[in-house]
Design an enzyme around this catalytic site. Structure first.
Site, PDB file in Angstrom:
ATOM      1  N   LEU A 153       0.814  -1.211   0.000  1.00 38.66           N
ATOM      2  CA  LEU A 153       0.000   0.000   0.000  1.00 38.66           C
ATOM      3  C   LEU A 153       0.847   1.260   0.000  1.00 38.66           C
ATOM      4  O   LEU A 153       0.401   2.312  -0.430  1.00 38.66           O
ATOM      5  CB  LEU A 153      -0.934   0.014   1.217  1.00 38.66           C
ATOM      6  CG  LEU A 153      -1.922  -1.151   1.327  1.00 38.66           C
ATOM      7  CD1 LEU A 153      -2.744  -1.020   2.595  1.00 38.66           C
ATOM      8  CD2 LEU A 153      -2.816  -1.218   0.101  1.00 38.66           C
ATOM      9  N   GLY A 154       2.081   1.174   0.494  1.00 37.87           N
ATOM     10  CA  GLY A 154       2.934   2.351   0.539  1.00 37.87           C
ATOM     11  C   GLY A 154       4.334   2.032   1.008  1.00 37.87           C
ATOM     12  O   GLY A 154       4.582   0.978   1.596  1.00 37.87           O
ATOM     13  N   GLY A 156       7.790   3.793   3.008  1.00 36.36           N
ATOM     14  CA  GLY A 156       8.203   4.879   3.875  1.00 36.36           C
ATOM     15  C   GLY A 156       9.676   4.814   4.221  1.00 36.36           C
ATOM     16  O   GLY A 156      10.420   3.991   3.689  1.00 36.36           O
ATOM     17  N   GLY A 157      10.087   5.670   5.129  1.00 35.39           N
ATOM     18  CA  GLY A 157      11.489   5.813   5.457  1.00 35.39           C
ATOM     19  C   GLY A 157      12.121   4.566   6.041  1.00 35.39           C
ATOM     20  O   GLY A 157      13.273   4.277   5.788  1.00 35.39           O
ATOM     21  N   PHE A 158      11.365   3.790   6.851  1.00 36.11           N
ATOM     22  CA  PHE A 158      11.931   2.621   7.514  1.00 36.11           C
ATOM     23  C   PHE A 158      11.444   1.306   6.920  1.00 36.11           C
ATOM     24  O   PHE A 158      11.870   0.247   7.345  1.00 36.11           O
ATOM     25  CB  PHE A 158      11.574   2.633   9.003  1.00 36.11           C
ATOM     26  CG  PHE A 158      12.386   3.620   9.785  1.00 36.11           C
ATOM     27  CD1 PHE A 158      13.692   3.917   9.428  1.00 36.11           C
ATOM     28  CD2 PHE A 158      11.836   4.249  10.876  1.00 36.11           C
ATOM     29  CE1 PHE A 158      14.438   4.817  10.165  1.00 36.11           C
ATOM     30  CE2 PHE A 158      12.580   5.150  11.619  1.00 36.11           C
ATOM     31  CZ  PHE A 158      13.881   5.437  11.260  1.00 36.11           C
ATOM     32  N   GLY A 159      10.539   1.354   5.993  1.00 38.23           N
ATOM     33  CA  GLY A 159       9.998   0.113   5.475  1.00 38.23           C
ATOM     34  C   GLY A 159       8.797   0.370   4.588  1.00 38.23           C
ATOM     35  O   GLY A 159       8.793   1.278   3.785  1.00 38.23           O
ATOM     36  N   ARG A 160       7.749  -0.421   4.786  1.00 37.13           N
ATOM     37  CA  ARG A 160       6.574  -0.291   3.941  1.00 37.13           C
ATOM     38  C   ARG A 160       5.328  -0.775   4.663  1.00 37.13           C
ATOM     39  O   ARG A 160       5.393  -1.361   5.734  1.00 37.13           O
ATOM     40  CB  ARG A 160       6.772  -1.055   2.632  1.00 37.13           C
ATOM     41  CG  ARG A 160       7.187  -2.519   2.801  1.00 37.13           C
ATOM     42  CD  ARG A 160       7.315  -3.207   1.445  1.00 37.13           C
ATOM     43  NE  ARG A 160       8.296  -2.555   0.588  1.00 37.13           N
ATOM     44  CZ  ARG A 160       8.268  -2.592  -0.741  1.00 37.13           C
ATOM     45  NH1 ARG A 160       7.305  -3.235  -1.366  1.00 37.13           N
ATOM     46  NH2 ARG A 160       9.200  -2.003  -1.451  1.00 37.13           N
ATOM     47  N   ASP A 271      -0.059  16.824  12.678  1.00 34.70           N
ATOM     48  CA  ASP A 271       0.324  16.515  11.303  1.00 34.70           C
ATOM     49  C   ASP A 271      -0.886  16.321  10.394  1.00 34.70           C
ATOM     50  O   ASP A 271      -0.937  15.397   9.585  1.00 34.70           O
ATOM     51  CB  ASP A 271       1.224  15.281  11.251  1.00 34.70           C
ATOM     52  CG  ASP A 271       2.003  15.211   9.933  1.00 34.70           C
ATOM     53  OD1 ASP A 271       2.192  16.269   9.298  1.00 34.70           O
ATOM     54  OD2 ASP A 271       2.418  14.113   9.545  1.00 34.70           O
ATOM     55  N   LYS A 273      -3.248  16.815   7.278  1.00 38.23           N
ATOM     56  CA  LYS A 273      -3.160  17.110   5.844  1.00 38.23           C
ATOM     57  C   LYS A 273      -3.913  16.009   5.107  1.00 38.23           C
ATOM     58  O   LYS A 273      -4.153  14.923   5.671  1.00 38.23           O
ATOM     59  CB  LYS A 273      -1.711  17.170   5.371  1.00 38.23           C
ATOM     60  CG  LYS A 273      -0.873  15.950   5.686  1.00 38.23           C
ATOM     61  CD  LYS A 273       0.577  16.217   5.341  1.00 38.23           C
ATOM     62  CE  LYS A 273       1.485  15.118   5.886  1.00 38.23           C
ATOM     63  NZ  LYS A 273       2.906  15.417   5.673  1.00 38.23           N
ATOM     64  N   ASN A 276      -2.885  12.284   5.171  1.00 41.77           N
ATOM     65  CA  ASN A 276      -3.028  11.500   6.395  1.00 41.77           C
ATOM     66  C   ASN A 276      -4.482  11.199   6.730  1.00 41.77           C
ATOM     67  O   ASN A 276      -4.795  10.817   7.863  1.00 41.77           O
ATOM     68  CB  ASN A 276      -2.367  12.222   7.571  1.00 41.77           C
ATOM     69  CG  ASN A 276      -0.857  12.127   7.529  1.00 41.77           C
ATOM     70  OD1 ASN A 276      -0.305  11.343   6.755  1.00 41.77           O
ATOM     71  ND2 ASN A 276      -0.184  12.914   8.342  1.00 41.77           N
ATOM     72  N   ASP A 289      -1.378   7.933  10.814  1.00 38.63           N
ATOM     73  CA  ASP A 289      -0.012   8.434  10.983  1.00 38.63           C
ATOM     74  C   ASP A 289       0.117   9.313  12.224  1.00 38.63           C
ATOM     75  O   ASP A 289      -0.048  10.528  12.176  1.00 38.63           O
ATOM     76  CB  ASP A 289       0.442   9.206   9.747  1.00 38.63           C
ATOM     77  CG  ASP A 289       1.946   9.430   9.747  1.00 38.63           C
ATOM     78  OD1 ASP A 289       2.571   9.286  10.821  1.00 38.63           O
ATOM     79  OD2 ASP A 289       2.502   9.744   8.685  1.00 38.63           O
ATOM     80  N   THR A 308       4.507  19.518   8.835  1.00 42.22           N
ATOM     81  CA  THR A 308       4.636  19.746   7.403  1.00 42.22           C
ATOM     82  C   THR A 308       4.642  21.251   7.159  1.00 42.22           C
ATOM     83  O   THR A 308       3.772  21.953   7.680  1.00 42.22           O
ATOM     84  CB  THR A 308       3.461  19.092   6.657  1.00 42.22           C
ATOM     85  OG1 THR A 308       3.487  17.684   6.918  1.00 42.22           O
ATOM     86  CG2 THR A 308       3.560  19.314   5.158  1.00 42.22           C
TER      87      THR A 308
END
Length: 454
Positions: A153-154, A156-160, A271, A273, A276, A289, A308
């Site tokens: 599904l997505g 990210g910085g450390f994984g998915r 956060d 937006k 999210n 998130d 952000t």
């Protein structure tokens, strides 16, 4: 090492190479947002292969000593802001964290509600769909090897985040967030992830993505969450360009319900937006998130500089203390973006520094197009007052003319018809998300025990 990116369940709080990421984001002098580039066209646009970028998120920990030195009003803090921005850039070389929240003792008694899985019908099996809230013991005994991978599904910085299924005939869907332990090495990073888990575990609300349980092994930390297969609100906004008042009112009201719940528990979100906000199968919004969330004791303030750029409140920029009224500011920014397709303070033709300078000037420099209703403009201006004490509370916000006729009870009971009903074929349908390749390379093992309570 995986290139830093962004997705709905992941916030790039600690990307593997933040300095290179920000340098890349600023090369073209404009912000790369979801929808501007795709995995198919990434090689032509100069982006990282296979990645999509949302608004650049600037994250930095600001010491309380520095924060306490700022005593003047918001309008008088431009020079302080510029000095702080220089310090932020210098510190980015060594700091890749948004600050550590060490006081989140969330011993809440949570109420139960049926998760989004009960809405799905599995066309592959005649078996009835399992209701999460009706089967706590079944979830408590669930093992990782009982999960079946469906798709990504997505990233990210450390994984998915993976879509997985479980249960009888695999008729129950989950979003499984996987974080690579060998990349979570900083003590602040570790504490931050533990804190996110504690906050999400304490929440049980129909407008917030549910965290069911966590796992850990020598390679990953896992968070098993509600799937919300309707995708991001940002994707719908991107396709429709902008929403009308009725649609914007519905989605903003969902956010207010989520914030009501969080603020009553002393949690500031920080956060907000469209990226999210996820759509469940009924078209209702759920907040996800919680990487920047923090629990504050009554009367307590926070000094953490995070968020952000387009959505960050002015008191955060000037290093003044802040509380949940920073979330009130973000509600006004969200309203503006839903009604216009772009936020009032944008990086499109300017740097992050300029965005922050514009925010410190307040709404007086913002253009309100003629198609915006007078009641919407009035509420946005009130929500985005420079002084936090002058912003209306969430309960007062409900009574503004823009919300006239809003059926809050119907929203809570989920009897209102949403503006958009996502098409979801079943528990294995990932069509409302971007396409990602399956992960083939396993990270190195890490036997550190900092995550023993995860």
């Amino acid at each position: 090492m995986e290139e830093p990116g962004y997705h709905k369940y992941f916030h790039p709080i600690y990307p593997p190479n933040l300095e290179d990421w920000i340098e890349f984001m600023e090369e073209d002098g404009e912000e790369r947002r979801r929808g501007d580039i795709s995995s198919e066209s990434s090689s032509e646009s100069g982006s990282f292969p296979g990645e999509r970028f949302s608004r650049c998120v600037l994250i930095q920990s600001i010491s309380e000593d520095v924060s306490n030195s700022v005593e003047s009003g918001l309008e008088d803090n431009i020079k302080s802001f510029e000095d702080n921005m220089k310090a932020v850039k210098d510190n980015l070389k060594t700091e890749q964290t948004c600050g550590t929240d060490n006081n989140d003792n969330n011993d809440y008694i949570t109420d139960k509600y049926s998760c989004d899985n009960q809405q799905y019908s599995n066309s592959d099996s005649p078996a009835p769909v399992i209701k999460c809230a009706d089967n706590p013991s079944w979830l408590d005994t669930l093992r990782l090897d009982q999960l079946s991978w469906v798709g990504t599904l997505g990233i990210g910085g450390f994984g998915r985040v993976e879509l997985v299924t479980a249960g009888e005939n695999n008729n129950m869907a989950f979003a499984l967030k996987k974080m690579k332990k060998n990349e979570i090495t900083d003590e602040k990073q570790q504490q931050h992830i533990l804190n996110e888990k504690k906050i999400m575990s304490s929440c049980s609300n129909p407008f917030i993505v549910k965290l069911y349980r966590t796992f850990r092994d020598s390679r990953y930390l896992y968070m098993l969450m509600e799937p919300c297969l309707g995708g991001e609100l940002w994707t719908i906004l991107r396709n429709k360009k902008r929403f009308d008042d009725e649609s914007s009112r519905f989605y903003t009201a969902c956010v207010i319900k989520a914030f009501d719940y969080l603020h009553d528990k002393g949690i500031v979100y920080r956060d907000l937006k469209p990226e999210n906000l996820l759509l469940d199968s009924s078209g209702y919004i759920k907040l996800t998130d919680f990487g920047f969330s923090k629990r504050l004791e009554p009367g307590e303030k926070s000094w953490t500089f995070c968020g952000t750029p387009e959505y960050v409140a002015p008191e955060i920029i000037t290093n003044k203390s802040h509380d949940n009224r920073a979330d009130i500011w973000s509600v006004g920014i969200l309203m503006y973006e839903l009604l216009n397709g772009v936020p009032p303070f944008s990086k499109k033709n300017s740097s992050s520094d300029q965005v922050y300078s514009d925010i410190l000037q307040g709404m007086k420099s913002v253009n309100f197009p003629s198609y915006m209703s007078a009641t919407a403009v009035e509420l946005i201006r009130q929500l985005c007052r420079l002084s936090p004490s002058q912003r209306p509370s969430l309960s007062v916000t409900r009574r503004y003319m823009w919300f006239a006729g809003m059926d809050w009870e119907g929203l809570e009971n989920r009897t209102l018809t949403p503006p958009y009903l996502p098409t979801i074929a079943g528990v294995k349908d990932t069509s409302n998300f971007d396409n990602y390749q399956e992960e083939t390379q396993q990270p190195e093992e890490n036997f550190a025990d900092w995550d023993i309570d995860f």
